[in-house]
Scaffold this motif. Structure first.
Motif, short mmCIF file in Angstrom:
data_model
loop_
_atom_site.label_atom_id
_atom_site.label_comp_id
_atom_site.label_asym_id
_atom_site.label_seq_id
_atom_site.Cartn_x
_atom_site.Cartn_y
_atom_site.Cartn_z
N ALA A 263 0.54 -0.99 0.20
CA ALA A 263 -0.12 -0.02 -0.16
C ALA A 263 0.49 1.44 -0.10
N SER A 264 2.27 1.19 0.98
CA SER A 264 3.14 2.63 0.39
C SER A 264 4.26 2.06 -0.49
N GLY A 265 5.26 3.39 -0.32
CA GLY A 265 6.32 3.12 -0.38
C GLY A 265 6.52 2.00 -2.21
N TRP B 28 -1.14 -7.16 0.67
CA TRP B 28 -1.53 -7.45 2.08
C TRP B 28 -1.12 -6.22 2.70
N ASP B 29 -1.69 -5.67 3.32
CA ASP B 29 -0.58 -4.83 4.43
C ASP B 29 -2.06 -3.85 5.08
N LEU B 30 -1.84 -3.37 6.31
CA LEU B 30 -1.91 -2.98 7.60
C LEU B 30 -3.74 -2.50 7.44
N ALA C 196 18.72 -2.87 16.40
CA ALA C 196 17.51 -4.41 15.24
C ALA C 196 17.34 -4.34 14.32
N TYR C 197 16.92 -3.21 13.58
CA TYR C 197 16.62 -2.90 12.03
C TYR C 197 17.90 -4.23 11.17
N CYS C 198 18.95 -3.33 11.68
CA CYS C 198 20.16 -4.67 11.08
C CYS C 198 19.88 -6.20 10.89
N ARG D 257 13.86 7.24 -0.89
CA ARG D 257 12.73 7.90 -0.82
C ARG D 257 11.94 7.64 -1.25
N THR D 258 11.01 6.91 0.13
CA THR D 258 9.84 6.97 0.43
C THR D 258 8.86 7.17 2.06
N PRO D 259 8.02 6.63 1.82
CA PRO D 259 7.62 7.59 3.24
C PRO D 259 7.68 6.72 4.22
P1 NAD Z 1 7.51 2.44 3.77
O1 NAD Z 1 6.60 2.72 5.11
O2 NAD Z 1 6.92 2.86 2.18
O3 NAD Z 1 6.07 0.48 3.68
C1 NAD Z 1 6.10 -0.13 4.52
C2 NAD Z 1 4.58 -0.99 4.21
O4 NAD Z 1 4.40 -2.19 5.47
C3 NAD Z 1 3.43 0.28 4.65
O5 NAD Z 1 2.43 0.03 3.34
C4 NAD Z 1 3.29 -0.28 6.04
O6 NAD Z 1 1.52 -0.10 6.28
C5 NAD Z 1 3.54 -2.01 6.04
N1 NAD Z 1 3.75 -2.71 6.71
C6 NAD Z 1 4.19 -2.80 7.98
N2 NAD Z 1 4.38 -3.31 9.18
C7 NAD Z 1 3.44 -3.93 8.83
C8 NAD Z 1 2.81 -5.50 8.98
N3 NAD Z 1 3.22 -6.18 10.16
N4 NAD Z 1 2.44 -5.98 8.34
C9 NAD Z 1 1.58 -5.24 6.55
N5 NAD Z 1 2.12 -5.03 6.79
C10 NAD Z 1 3.42 -3.78 7.20
O7 NAD Z 1 8.20 2.09 3.43
P2 NAD Z 1 9.58 1.36 2.40
O8 NAD Z 1 10.90 2.29 2.43
O9 NAD Z 1 7.98 1.23 0.86
O10 NAD Z 1 9.89 0.03 3.21
C11 NAD Z 1 9.92 -1.46 1.83
C12 NAD Z 1 10.92 -2.04 2.47
O11 NAD Z 1 11.91 -1.84 2.13
C13 NAD Z 1 11.03 -2.16 4.19
O12 NAD Z 1 11.47 -4.06 3.59
C14 NAD Z 1 11.85 -1.75 5.03
O13 NAD Z 1 12.87 -2.20 5.37
C15 NAD Z 1 13.01 -2.01 2.89
N6 NAD Z 1 14.07 -0.64 3.00
C16 NAD Z 1 13.42 -0.09 2.84
C17 NAD Z 1 14.50 1.23 2.86
C18 NAD Z 1 14.57 2.84 2.61
O14 NAD Z 1 15.42 3.72 2.28
N7 NAD Z 1 13.28 3.27 2.17
C19 NAD Z 1 15.72 1.17 2.43
C20 NAD Z 1 16.14 -0.59 2.90
C21 NAD Z 1 14.67 -1.49 2.80
#
Ligand code: NAD
Length: 247
Positions: free
Chosen positions: A9-11, A30-32, A132-134, A167-169
């Motif tokens: 739903a995002s990013g 699937w998303d929240l 924790a993220y790493c 660049r994402t939310p």
């Molecule tokens: P985002 O926040 O735009 O999208 C993440 C999505 O995951 C959201 O729609 C959110 O509602 C959903 N989500 C979160 N927790 C959830 C759950 N428990 N169950 C179902 N859905 C859930 O962020 P993004 O940047 O698009 O991130 C996507 C992936 O990329 C993530 O795994 C993130 O760790 C990874 N990532 C992002 C970056 C960055 O710089 N943006 C860098 C490295 C990795």
């Protein structure tokens, strides 16, 4: 072909879903909230229910992309146990539960397929203040390797794509810290920050590589390439100069 995208739903996930739809897939997000099926991927019952509904309404997804994830910062000495557990539950356990449900559905139906787990360069390099993220993303990297060897016999490929800074939310306003974007851009071989579309392109590309499994592909513009050893040549030249002066 049915495709499942978690966090779609995002990013990055939203971009992946759009690309897969354009390619003719029946995409289920699937998303929240904001997706086709509400599912917290860290909840095993929710994942089972969402997979049953996906299969019933759309057929077995033979393309699975796990983008659902949460960012988190915190020094190891300060990190609360609750936060540590939440990050691992969503990013690592949630990815495992989704991949497992997807693989089981394919095995039960006797079909092959391809799955991508979205990891991060932070699964490979050690970022201070993001322990924790790493650790969660390092776990994802190993998860795809083990899944690839266990499920290869069923014709199921499993790879990870690790974005760099994108660049994402999840990264709403990187300009808020003066100099941060400029420093990051300078250390990125291709320059600048990634866009969700850059990472989505890598994901849908790797998804269709038929002889590739268990691999981690960094979609980071070369950000994680740098050696931690600074200016070694410069050090060599200074030492040579000193030797010359002593002669
Ligand atoms: P985002 O926040 O735009 O999208 C993440 C999505 O995951 C959201 O729609 C959110 O509602 C959903 N989500 C979160 N927790 C959830 C759950 N428990 N169950 C179902 N859905 C859930 O962020 P993004 O940047 O698009 O991130 C996507 C992936 O990329 C993530 O795994 C993130 O760790 C990874 N990532 C992002 C970056 C960055 O710089 N943006 C860098 C490295 C990795």
């Amino acid at each position: 072909m049915t495709a499942l995208v978690t966090g779609g739903a995002s990013g990055i996930g939203r971009e992946v879903a759009a690309r897969l739809r354009d390619a003719g897939h029946d995409v289920v997000v699937w998303d929240l909230s904001g997706g086709d099926i509400v599912c917290d991927v860290s909840d095993p019952d929710a994942v089972s229910t969402a997979m049953e509904r996906t299969v019933r309404e759309h057929g077995v997804p033979t393309r699975v992309v796990t983008c659902a994830g949460i960012g988190a910062s915190g020094m190891l000495l300060k990190q609360s146990l609750a936060e540590w557990e939440r990050v691992l539950a969503v990013n690592l356990t949630g990815t495992w539960l989704t991949l497992r449900a997807g693989a089981q559905a394919m095995v039960d139906a006797g079909v092959s397929g391809s799955m991508i787990a979205v990891s991060s360069i932070s699964g490979t390099v050690a970022d201070r203040d993001m322990g924790a993220y790493c650790v969660s993303k390092a776990g994802v990297d190993m998860l795809v390797k083990v899944a690839a060897v266990e499920w290869g016999g069923y014709g199921i490929r499993v790879n990870a794509v690790g974005p760099g800074v994108t660049r994402t939310p999840m990264l709403p306003n990187p300009e808020a810290l003066p100099g941060w974007v400029e420093g990051m851009s300078e250390r990125t071989a291709l320059g600048g920050l990634g866009a969700a579309s850059d990472v989505a392109g890598a994901i849908v590309g790797v998804l269709e590589l038929h002889w590739v499994t268990g691999q981690i592909v960094h979609a980071d513009g070369g950000l994680a390439l740098h050696s931690p050893i600074d200016a070694y040549g410069q050090l060599q030249r200074v030492m040579a100069q000193k030797r010359d002066e002593q002669r």
